[in-house]
Design an enzyme around this catalytic site. Structure first.
Site, PDB file in Angstrom:
ATOM      1  N   ARG A  34     -18.892 -13.645 -34.761  1.00 19.40           N
ATOM      2  CA  ARG A  34     -17.998 -14.181 -35.800  1.00 19.40           C
ATOM      3  C   ARG A  34     -18.697 -15.302 -36.541  1.00 19.40           C
ATOM      4  NH1 ARG A  34     -15.842 -18.702 -38.001  1.00 19.40           N
ATOM      5  NH2 ARG A  34     -15.458 -19.586 -35.923  1.00 19.40           N
TER       6      ARG A  34
ATOM      7  N   HIS B  22     -10.843 -13.838 -35.350  1.00 21.10           N
ATOM      8  CA  HIS B  22     -10.603 -15.111 -36.018  1.00 21.10           C
ATOM      9  C   HIS B  22      -9.969 -14.822 -37.372  1.00 21.10           C
ATOM     10  CE1 HIS B  22     -11.933 -18.828 -38.164  1.00 21.10           C
ATOM     11  NE2 HIS B  22     -11.850 -19.383 -36.969  1.00 21.10           N
TER      12      HIS B  22
ATOM     13  N   SER C 286      -5.735 -23.408 -34.645  1.00 18.46           N
ATOM     14  CA  SER C 286      -6.721 -24.464 -34.846  1.00 18.46           C
ATOM     15  C   SER C 286      -6.630 -25.046 -36.247  1.00 18.46           C
ATOM     16  CB  SER C 286      -8.137 -23.925 -34.629  1.00 18.46           C
ATOM     17  OG  SER C 286      -9.094 -24.946 -34.848  1.00 18.46           O
TER      18      SER C 286
ATOM     19  N   HIS D 153     -14.688 -26.521 -31.313  1.00 14.29           N
ATOM     20  CA  HIS D 153     -15.688 -25.823 -32.122  1.00 14.29           C
ATOM     21  C   HIS D 153     -16.504 -26.882 -32.849  1.00 14.29           C
ATOM     22  CE1 HIS D 153     -16.993 -22.334 -34.654  1.00 14.29           C
ATOM     23  NE2 HIS D 153     -17.106 -23.255 -35.601  1.00 14.29           N
TER      24      HIS D 153
ATOM     25  N   HIS E 287     -19.876 -27.953 -35.089  1.00 11.89           N
ATOM     26  CA  HIS E 287     -21.045 -27.629 -35.897  1.00 11.89           C
ATOM     27  C   HIS E 287     -22.155 -28.637 -35.612  1.00 11.89           C
ATOM     28  CE1 HIS E 287     -20.124 -24.179 -38.554  1.00 11.89           C
ATOM     29  NE2 HIS E 287     -18.904 -24.422 -38.086  1.00 11.89           N
TER      30      HIS E 287
ATOM     31  N   HIS F 284     -48.198 -35.838 -14.794  1.00 12.51           N
ATOM     32  CA  HIS F 284     -47.034 -34.959 -14.663  1.00 12.51           C
ATOM     33  C   HIS F 284     -47.372 -33.775 -13.775  1.00 12.51           C
ATOM     34  CE1 HIS F 284     -44.331 -36.239 -18.249  1.00 12.51           C
ATOM     35  NE2 HIS F 284     -45.102 -37.234 -17.890  1.00 12.51           N
TER      36      HIS F 284
END
Length: 426
Positions: free
Chosen positions: A36, A96, A158, A217, A219, A314
């Site tokens: 989606r 959705h 939402s 959700h 971004h 390391h």
């Protein structure tokens, strides 16, 4: 669904905090949105066969939900929705849709398990997108949610652009749909403006207002998507939206691999028991090929540098105890670590480990000699592993030949001395 690693979690400084009594870092679900949100990625075009292949791979990985594009978007999207919903996957299939009755009716008929309903609530979206008032939005939400509830399907409501919406408006509409019986309410950081502290405070506040689950959700426009997802779970959120490699609109959303890596650190037993982590690399390669991109070199877990160690200090520590410089265990993800030695920073302990892997017997002094040679050559140009192995084998052969030659000379000397002694006593 509770973690069976309570003792380990409570003693893990990277895990659940006792102070966060609402925390769900050891009890959450993933809503995987590659099919989606991922379709909104600049390079994305998934045909039906590819969507089905990705859906099956996500299901095999173990995500709880798969979210797919609205069937109202196009006729092909509707057909794809029907096809995926009929696969009989373990993952629940969601689609959705806009908070609109026409979209809801089309979606219900596709056979999905639930609908994710969304509408913009910020002043930006109300003025420059749909142009509706909060009163209109509330009435629309009531009508659409009641309809979906009447069909027996899951429903999430939402807001869009939640972090630029008025808090009173948000809490009022969330309270309204919660009373209608939605399964989840959703918070969306649509433009990636939120930071972890803001996320924690909003989710914590919302948790005190609604009794349903909370989905988030995020971004990634400003690089906070994974941190925001973790903060949301600490505050009591229950579901996180992800996409494979984070693909989506603009810079995309919370990446599946990145979230899994973060949550593995919080509760390894919970994550390894819930998801097939060794499937992650194949899943990411599948999606990367589908959208014609390379998996980034520094990608979480699966990037080719993710478990590569270079500095000499390391490498020595890694060889003694990998946890010294690794918070993730590569073998849990089907990955292997690589200690790079063909460079000027290499240390003799790492070179010694490589000689042992190749079955070459050298003393520590000899290993230090060949390490100095590697450094000398790498000052001009870094060496690939094939070149290093060739150098090690040549060095070993030369010193083995010298050793055998010395042994041979010693044997001849001993033989001569024995013969002379025999002649003298004879």
């Amino acid at each position: 669904m509770t973690s069976n690693n309570t003792t380990a979690t409570s003693s893990n400084p990277y895990g659940k905090s006792v102070a966060d009594f609402l925390s769900r870092v050891d009890n959450f679900s993933i809503i995987e949105s590659t099919l989606r949100e991922g379709e909104q990625f600049a390079n994305a075009f998934f045909d039906t066969a590819k969507k089905i292949e990705i859906a099956k791979a996500l299901d095999d990985f173990g995500v709880e939900y798969i979210e797919i594009t609205s069937p109202a978007a196009s006729e092909q999207s509707r057909q794809d929705c029907v096809a995926i919903a009929s696969l009989g996957l373990k993952s629940k299939i969601l689609t959705h849709v806009r908070c609109h009755m026409d979209d809801a009716r089309i979606a219900v008929e596709t056979g999905v398990d639930g609908l994710d309903v969304v509408i913009g609530t910020s002043s930006f979206l109300r003025q420059f997108s749909h142009g509706k008032s909060m009163e209109y939005i509330t009435q629309q939400a009531i009508e659409v949610v009641n309809y979906i509830k009447s069909t027996g399907l899951e429903v999430r409501f939402s807001s869009e652009d939640s972090f630029r919406s008025d808090l009173v408006d948000l809490l009022n509409i969330y309270r309204t749909v919660d009373k209608l019986g939605v399964n989840r309410v959703g918070i969306a950081d649509t433009v990636g403006c939120a930071n972890p502290r803001q996320v924690y405070e909003l989710v914590r506040t919302l948790r005190g207002v609604v009794s349903c689950d909370i989905e988030c959700h995020f971004h990634n426009d400003t690089g906070c998507a994974i941190a925001n997802a973790y903060a949301a779970l600490e505050a009591g959120a229950t579901h996180i939206d992800t996409s494979v490699l984070g693909i989506g609109e603009r810079n995309g959303i919370t990446p599946l691999g990145g979230l899994v890596a973060r949550m593995y650190t919080a509760d390894r037993d919970y994550i390894t028991g819930k998801y097939k982590l060794h499937k992650l690399r194949d899943l990411e390669n599948l999606v990367a090929d589908a959208v014609d991109i390379e998996v980034p070199f520094n990608n979480y877990v699966t990037g080719y540098c993710a478990f590569t160690h270079k500095a000499g200090i390391h490498a020595k520590a890694i060889l003694n105890n990998p946890s010294t410089y690794e918070i993730l265990k590569p073998e849990d993800f089907g990955m292997t670590r690589y200690v790079s030695i063909g460079h000027r920073l290499t240390g003799w302990n790492a070179v010694k480990s490589r000689t042992q892997q190749l079955g070459l017997e050298l003393t520590d002094d000899q290993v230090k000699q060949v390490t100095a040679k590697i450094k000398q050559m790498a000052d001009i140009k870094p060496l690939g592993i094939e070149a290093v192995d060739h150098l090690l084998r040549e060095f070993h052969a030369k010193h083995t030949d010298n050793h055998l030659e010395q042994l041979g000379r010693m044997e001849v000397t001993v033989h001569q001395e024995a013969q002379e002694h025999s002649e003298q006593t004879g």
